[in-house]
Design a protein around this motif. Sequence first.
Motif, PDB file in Angstrom:
ATOM      1  N   SER A 298      64.414  45.962  48.038  1.00 39.52           N
ATOM      2  CA  SER A 298      65.675  45.590  48.660  1.00 39.52           C
ATOM      3  C   SER A 298      65.520  44.395  49.567  1.00 39.52           C
ATOM      4  N   GLU A 299      64.279  44.108  50.014  1.00 38.27           N
ATOM      5  CA  GLU A 299      64.037  42.980  50.887  1.00 38.27           C
ATOM      6  C   GLU A 299      62.753  42.291  50.459  1.00 38.27           C
TER       7      GLU A 299
ATOM      8  N   THR B 165      54.611  47.899  43.738  1.00 43.01           N
ATOM      9  CA  THR B 165      55.284  48.859  42.883  1.00 43.01           C
ATOM     10  C   THR B 165      56.408  49.527  43.655  1.00 43.01           C
ATOM     11  N   GLY B 166      56.827  49.101  44.739  1.00 44.10           N
ATOM     12  CA  GLY B 166      57.787  49.542  45.750  1.00 44.10           C
ATOM     13  C   GLY B 166      57.442  48.676  46.927  1.00 44.10           C
ATOM     14  N   PRO B 167      57.841  48.932  48.131  1.00 47.19           N
ATOM     15  CA  PRO B 167      58.830  49.928  48.485  1.00 47.19           C
ATOM     16  C   PRO B 167      60.226  49.408  48.288  1.00 47.19           C
ATOM     17  N   GLY B 168      61.215  50.145  48.663  1.00 54.34           N
ATOM     18  CA  GLY B 168      62.572  49.662  48.578  1.00 54.34           C
ATOM     19  C   GLY B 168      63.450  50.645  47.893  1.00 54.34           C
ATOM     20  N   SER B 169      64.631  50.178  47.531  1.00 54.34           N
ATOM     21  CA  SER B 169      65.595  51.063  46.895  1.00 54.34           C
ATOM     22  C   SER B 169      65.717  50.711  45.431  1.00 54.34           C
ATOM     23  N   VAL B 170      66.087  51.686  44.640  1.00 56.29           N
ATOM     24  CA  VAL B 170      66.227  51.515  43.207  1.00 56.29           C
ATOM     25  C   VAL B 170      67.678  51.535  42.820  1.00 56.29           C
TER      26      VAL B 170
ATOM     27  N   PHE C 291      62.321  29.590  46.476  1.00 54.27           N
ATOM     28  CA  PHE C 291      62.676  30.986  46.216  1.00 54.27           C
ATOM     29  C   PHE C 291      62.010  31.939  47.214  1.00 54.27           C
ATOM     30  N   ALA C 292      61.228  31.403  48.132  1.00 55.64           N
ATOM     31  CA  ALA C 292      60.433  32.242  49.025  1.00 55.64           C
ATOM     32  C   ALA C 292      61.280  33.212  49.835  1.00 55.64           C
ATOM     33  N   ALA C 293      62.462  32.792  50.289  1.00 50.03           N
ATOM     34  CA  ALA C 293      63.296  33.642  51.132  1.00 50.03           C
ATOM     35  C   ALA C 293      63.823  34.866  50.390  1.00 50.03           C
ATOM     36  N   ARG C 294      63.762  34.874  49.063  1.00 52.95           N
ATOM     37  CA  ARG C 294      64.311  35.980  48.273  1.00 52.95           C
ATOM     38  C   ARG C 294      63.242  36.662  47.414  1.00 52.95           C
ATOM     39  N   CYS C 295      62.015  36.210  47.490  1.00 50.17           N
ATOM     40  CA  CYS C 295      60.972  36.662  46.565  1.00 50.17           C
ATOM     41  C   CYS C 295      60.232  37.891  47.095  1.00 50.17           C
ATOM     42  N   PRO C 296      60.066  38.945  46.292  1.00 48.84           N
ATOM     43  CA  PRO C 296      59.321  40.134  46.733  1.00 48.84           C
ATOM     44  C   PRO C 296      57.812  39.932  46.763  1.00 48.84           C
TER      45      PRO C 296
ATOM     46  N   THR D 214      67.478  40.155  47.406  1.00 49.14           N
ATOM     47  CA  THR D 214      68.455  39.898  48.451  1.00 49.14           C
ATOM     48  C   THR D 214      67.986  38.699  49.259  1.00 49.14           C
ATOM     49  N   GLY D 215      68.712  38.401  50.320  1.00 51.73           N
ATOM     50  CA  GLY D 215      68.364  37.254  51.147  1.00 51.73           C
ATOM     51  C   GLY D 215      69.292  36.093  50.892  1.00 51.73           C
TER      52      GLY D 215
END
Length: 359
Positions: free
Chosen positions: A342-343, A352-357, A294-299, A279-280
């Motif tokens: 998700s962010e 390995t997370g966190p976030g939504s799947v 890509f930094a603004a969208r990279c996990p 996202t982002g």
Amino acid sequence: MSTPPLLEVRDLVKHFPLPRTFGDALAGRPRRAVRAVDGVSFSMAGGETLGLIGESGSGKTTLGWVVGHLHPPTAGRLLFDGADATSLSGSALRRWRRNVQTVFQDPVGSLDPRMRVWQIVGEPLSAQRNMGRAELRNRVGELLPQVGLPPDCLDQYPHEFSGGGRQRLSLARALSVEPRLIVLDEPTSALDVAVQAQILNRLVELQRERGIAYLLITHNVSAVRYVADRVAVMYLGKVAELGSVRQVLEAPVHPYTKALLAALPVADVRRRRARYRITGEIPTLVDPPPGCRFAARCPFVVDLCRRVEPLLTELAGGGGRLVACHRAAEVADVRPETFVTSEPTAAPSPPTGPGSVVS
């Protein structure tokens, strides 16, 4: 002694200047531009196919058009057979057209509806070799079967053909002057699956017969997998990853490449896994931020990514694969389904997370 590359692109730049507003003039601000291609380098060997993939707006088509001299470059160099071909005009540009041709995405828009088949396909021949009408018709009649069209359609108009037929006409026109490199700009995007397969098969056959090199610009990853030898992934005017098709498509390294390939639909339900979601906001090409685009969208983003732009460098032990990522060595073996987020979050190690799947 190694064979020199057919085409070398060195730090190629293409900016489209924006009109200067009255407010910009009053404030003394410099003229701004859309940075469509912003420092791209790669090389191609004769008879090689390089696939170019990425999101819409990443600069793929602009890069192809600059390579084909349909847009003049803002900066950088183009070398063809070792000779500088950056700035061409007159007879030098005419000679370039014999070696480099383009097949456009929309065959309806690129074929003159008022011209017959023999005129459309024969136009480059007429311009390059000054052939008479009878000789031109004979040459076009010989050329049409090579792209799967009957030789008795010389006097037909483009509207009398299907979408696949019109794309074959575009290909025949490009082949007419026997080029050594063809820029294929989304050649199968408007075609159904069966016709796509026919066009791709014909491209492969022609390459084997003539040794033509292809720069294949497409969103169709399956086409790249089938036709290409190597693949480059573009994001916002820059190459994020470049390597062999097997390297990049089966084991992507750059987080953007992972996200791009994870978004592909999977027909087999048993193979469906959690999908990597990014996202982002996508940065603007008018005023891109410092550091990695890509930094603004990279996990995997860390502070270094936001400050320093990563260079396209060879991955250690990567067999010639080039990646523009500060953390390439850390994230290389992390599969997309294992770091769903998700962010964008900063993490000292591949998360390995966190976030939504998203299932």
